[in-house]
Design a protein around this motif. Sequence first.
Motif, short mmCIF file in Angstrom:
data_model
loop_
_atom_site.label_atom_id
_atom_site.label_comp_id
_atom_site.label_asym_id
_atom_site.label_seq_id
_atom_site.Cartn_x
_atom_site.Cartn_y
_atom_site.Cartn_z
N SER A 35 28.80 -9.97 -2.94
CA SER A 35 30.41 -10.27 -3.08
C SER A 35 30.87 -9.23 -2.19
O SER A 35 31.88 -9.85 -1.52
CB SER A 35 30.64 -9.77 -4.70
OG SER A 35 29.85 -10.53 -5.52
N ALA A 36 30.52 -8.07 -1.97
CA ALA A 36 31.09 -7.30 -1.12
C ALA A 36 30.75 -7.57 0.34
O ALA A 36 31.89 -7.68 1.13
CB ALA A 36 30.39 -5.69 -1.29
N TYR A 37 29.67 -8.13 0.56
CA TYR A 37 29.30 -8.74 1.95
C TYR A 37 29.84 -9.97 2.31
O TYR A 37 30.86 -9.84 3.21
CB TYR A 37 27.74 -8.35 2.09
CG TYR A 37 27.23 -8.50 3.42
CD1 TYR A 37 28.04 -7.86 4.63
CD2 TYR A 37 25.89 -9.14 3.73
CE1 TYR A 37 27.48 -8.08 5.70
CE2 TYR A 37 25.66 -9.25 5.18
CZ TYR A 37 26.29 -8.72 5.85
OH TYR A 37 25.65 -8.89 7.31
N LEU A 38 29.27 -11.12 1.51
CA LEU A 38 29.44 -12.52 2.15
C LEU A 38 30.95 -12.61 1.64
O LEU A 38 31.77 -13.09 2.59
CB LEU A 38 28.62 -13.23 1.39
CG LEU A 38 27.23 -13.72 2.01
CD1 LEU A 38 26.26 -12.49 1.94
CD2 LEU A 38 26.84 -14.68 1.43
N HIS A 39 31.53 -12.38 0.30
CA HIS A 39 32.62 -12.84 -0.28
C HIS A 39 33.71 -12.12 -0.14
O HIS A 39 34.78 -12.24 -0.85
CB HIS A 39 32.27 -13.46 -1.62
CG HIS A 39 31.15 -14.33 -1.76
ND1 HIS A 39 29.95 -13.95 -2.43
CD2 HIS A 39 30.73 -15.40 -1.03
CE1 HIS A 39 29.17 -15.12 -2.22
NE2 HIS A 39 29.58 -16.02 -1.19
N LEU B 128 34.83 -1.30 -0.15
CA LEU B 128 34.80 -0.04 -0.85
C LEU B 128 35.13 -0.33 -2.54
O LEU B 128 34.46 -0.02 -3.30
CB LEU B 128 35.90 0.91 -0.49
CG LEU B 128 36.37 2.13 -1.16
CD1 LEU B 128 35.08 2.72 -1.34
CD2 LEU B 128 37.63 2.71 -0.49
N LEU B 129 36.14 -1.18 -2.93
CA LEU B 129 36.58 -1.45 -4.07
C LEU B 129 35.42 -2.35 -4.86
O LEU B 129 35.13 -2.18 -5.68
CB LEU B 129 37.94 -2.27 -4.02
CG LEU B 129 38.98 -1.51 -3.95
CD1 LEU B 129 40.31 -2.17 -3.62
CD2 LEU B 129 39.30 -0.49 -4.97
N THR C 65 38.07 8.76 -7.19
CA THR C 65 38.77 9.06 -5.93
C THR C 65 38.44 7.84 -5.07
O THR C 65 39.54 7.44 -4.37
CB THR C 65 37.79 10.52 -5.34
OG1 THR C 65 37.45 11.23 -6.23
CG2 THR C 65 38.85 10.70 -4.16
N PHE C 66 37.13 7.36 -5.06
CA PHE C 66 37.11 6.27 -4.03
C PHE C 66 38.03 4.69 -4.51
O PHE C 66 38.55 4.37 -3.64
CB PHE C 66 35.54 5.57 -4.08
CG PHE C 66 34.68 6.51 -3.62
CD1 PHE C 66 35.12 7.51 -2.55
CD2 PHE C 66 33.17 6.61 -3.70
CE1 PHE C 66 34.24 8.11 -2.12
CE2 PHE C 66 32.35 7.27 -3.16
CZ PHE C 66 32.83 8.49 -2.34
N ALA D 242 27.28 4.68 0.59
CA ALA D 242 27.84 3.70 1.36
C ALA D 242 29.62 3.48 1.07
O ALA D 242 30.27 3.48 2.02
CB ALA D 242 27.12 2.49 1.09
N PRO D 243 30.01 3.65 -0.11
CA PRO D 243 31.36 3.74 -0.44
C PRO D 243 32.09 5.01 0.28
O PRO D 243 33.15 4.91 0.64
CB PRO D 243 31.49 3.68 -2.08
CG PRO D 243 30.17 3.91 -2.61
CD PRO D 243 29.21 3.44 -1.47
N GLY D 244 31.26 5.96 0.06
CA GLY D 244 31.94 7.21 0.74
C GLY D 244 32.13 6.83 2.14
O GLY D 244 33.43 7.37 2.64
#
Lengths: 800, 112, 140
Positions: free
Chosen positions: A242-246, A353-354, A385-386, A476-478
């Motif tokens: 989801s983070a990548y494609l969508h 990130l989200l 924090t993220f 990765a999110p960092g």
Amino acid sequence: MYAVFVIFLPFIMAALLPPVHRLIGDRLIGWYVMAVPLILFAALVRLIPRIADGEIVSASYAWIPDAGIDLAVRIDGLGMIFALLITGVGTLVALYSIYYLSPRESLGHFYVYLLLFMGAMLGVVFSDNLMLLYTFWELTSISSFLLIAFWYHRKGSRYGAQKAMLITVMGGVSMLAGFLMLYFMTGTFSISEIIGMRESLSGAPLLIPAMVLILLGAFTKSVQFPFHIWLPDAMEAPTPVSAYLHSATMVKAGIYLVALFTPLFGGLESWFWSLSIAGIVTLLWGAFNAMKQNDLKALLAYSTISQLGLIMSLLGFGSVALSESAAGDPTAYAAAGFAAFFYLLNHSTFKGLLFMVVGIVDHEIGTRDIRRLGGLMSFMPVTFTFAVIGSFSMAGLPPFNGFLSKEMFFGAAVDVASGQPFAGGAEVLFPVVGWLASVFTFVYCTIIVYRTFLGPSQPEKIDRVPHEAPKGMLVAPGILAALVIVIFFFPNVVGKYVIGPAMSVMFPELSRQADLVPKIEAWHGFNLPLLMTFGVIALGLLLFITFRHWKKVYRVAPFRWTMDSIYRSMLGAGEAGSTILTDLYMTGRSRDYFAFIYLFFLVTVGGMLFLTGAFDPDFTRGPVGIFEISFVIIMAFAAIAMLFVRSRITATLLNGVLGYSVAIFFVFFRAPDLALTQTVIETVTTVLFLLCFHFLPEWKPEDSPLRTKVVNGIIAVGAGTLVTAFGLTVQGYDVYESISGYFEDSYKLAGGSNIVNAILGDFRAFDTMLEVVVLFIAGIGVYTLIALKPKKGGDDVEGK
Amino acid sequence: MEFHMIILVGILVTVAVYLLLSRNMIRIILGTAVLSHAVHLLLITMGGAGEGGVPLLRESDGPYADALPQALILTAIVISFATTAFLLVLAYRTYEESGSDNMNTIRRIDRE
Amino acid sequence: MKENDVILRTVTRAVVFIILTFGVELFLSGHHNPGGGFVGGLVLSSALVLLYVVFDIETVHQGVPFDFRKIAAFGAVISLLSGTGAAVLGKPFLTQGFGYFDLPIFGLTELATVTIFEAGVALTVIGTVVTIILSISKDV
């Protein structure tokens, strides 16, 4: 070469993945996959200075030259932005997935699909040929289908995958039709050539239809209203997907397509209105629906829809710069295009990130339903924090990159509302609606942070003890969170090196006359956009606090008539309709199918002979020998007798009589090879028949009703008559010169004096080879039918 | 000669099509066999039945009988053998599974 | 099928070799006379089928211990590969070459790559026909 390598590396690595997976095991395979986007990202970053200088790296190889389809690859500033997202976010997502996916999943499949998608997406943004672009475009739909359905044992996953596939492929096909129209107008599939023909194409009758069809492709892929409905269902995919494609890449392919064709269509009134209105409506509808979601991923899906609408509308505003009738300085409008790219980049950072944050919550807590979450801040301080960084950036607050791009959006909307050159009036609504949508955005951003991490903790509603995610998962999110802040402080580096080159691709003429890269500043005095931001915060907080009281508005009628129910009823009607249609002719009786075939044959061939007046039988009878005529009579009698005999053995023997007589005719007609082959084959065939009779019952007389028999007889006589008429007609014609003379040189050309054999083994050896393959397949077929039959009482093959 | 051959081909096609339209699997398979005989004869007749010498360069000095249809037919003979074999086995496996060689009965079983 | 009589068995023993020789002759002479891969292969396989009919499968299998499915696949692969040589040399796929060589015992002989191709065809035919007949008869 370099450019082609960039596209094909993911495919090559995907092909090598299964053996590598076996070699290095589940624990390391993720790192192998991560290396691919990382290498490509590094390679592309090295190219940035050259691209920023206006250089274009391209390569072209002939693929299907007859159709004008080349393997033409072109790396320019526009493709570069997207490619950096694909490889950059791709690296982070691969890293994240290493910790997210358990080794019990079928990792091999997952990573092959992921690499497939990566290659396809790079192909989309680097193709310089419409057909190549289309091929990769559909490949992204297919890989997205495979990734959404990754947990295919869930019904929701299968439904979501099918829905995404149906909608995006429908758009893809209409895009293909648009491409073909462009081809008819220009005579080329090369994108750079077509774009260069802007002047000569203006006013072409097919230009607007082509534009509409291409926009359909872009809108379905980039989830514009009303095609947005597939994205929430696509959230059934694993969160890295989801983070990548969508959110970061595939759904931005439509944005890419629009940007790519802006030099061609930009400046057209219909282009401006389609993009702006579709974008603004999507922006508002997505934001409005996001607020009511309870599932964090669904909320993010609607927010993605909304923000893609925002980018789409910005591209619409920007296209005004290409209009000749635009009042004032065209570079001011072009700034909207700049804002679109800037927002695109920022969106990928904070939305990626989200999604990762939501993935962590889902992974560690076991749910992403905000009704069961709350108070996680003390358990997951880093994740919290993220979440704050991502949400505040999305809401448009400083000091995060979302603030800068949101302000630019307000500015562009106000500019367009005050001076767009086309007749209309709807443009005054753009800043108002945009502002309202931003208020909604603020509300759902607050919901994400407050309902998940603040507020009362509800340990009784979750199954696990909350705890922070493993360190690896936070890397990765960092990195993304750091980018969100870094871009806020150094936006102009991005503007100059990444967005500038893309602007010169989108506005080729303008960029030569003026610098299209505005200086981005966080503080630009008390102006209208800043006041709008203050308004967003004030009204947003108010709405968030009073959310419980006005929530009922979602139950009001028009908001319940979702596009989803329309899609479902259309799907149902489509299935029912095609069942009715198919049942009309798919009767399941072989007799009907044969009847259809021969009736069709009678109507088309017979009708054609009759209509064109070609029917001209040649009744001349040449001399006939006594042997020949007697075999003709024998065969005719044997054939007719087959219809009346009572036992199948007799029928088979009569068939043998036919076969051996054919062999004798081959002798008469000077075909020794055929005579030999026919004799042996007839023997083997008869043996086969007799062998099979061992298993089959004696045949019974046909029990069909008389009417059927009469109809069958009519069809049979019709077919026989038509073949006779056809043969006699052909016999009388001598239109074309025979090509057989060529083969009589066989001794010189092929070293053989048996012409038939030379044709089989040399002149037409390819046919013979395929024939051998057919024979082999038939043999395999027989073997599998017998040897692999399911044992009685054992497992059925279909597992019923 | 061609005239008689074409009439014969017409008769063979009629018989073949009638057999194909029947319900019994063996009749259908025999129909395909007869149909391929008809087509082979039609092809060689179209190539000029009985004109010219044997297409072997060492045997005669020409003119030769048309070798191209002969090559086509040789291919077709082998292919039709392969399909007949496959159909026969399909028929007997179908009978083994369904207990019937009547296409209508098999259809009913299939739809259930 | 134990009741097959002695005469049939004795005759078969002799006849099979005649048929096999005939098959090989047909296969080799195909270039200039009637014959070739198809007919050669068919005649050879009919000799094998005759063996299977007269003796039982196990007995024949001891004498001819081949897996005929593999022979069929092998033949198809040979006929495919025989064409790739031409493709490597830049000629169209499956272009055949031929030449005349003065060999010690045979004298001036023509050697042609088409023979390799035809061998592939013949092997596929043998493999497929025997596989079909054996599959059916084993299923009794």
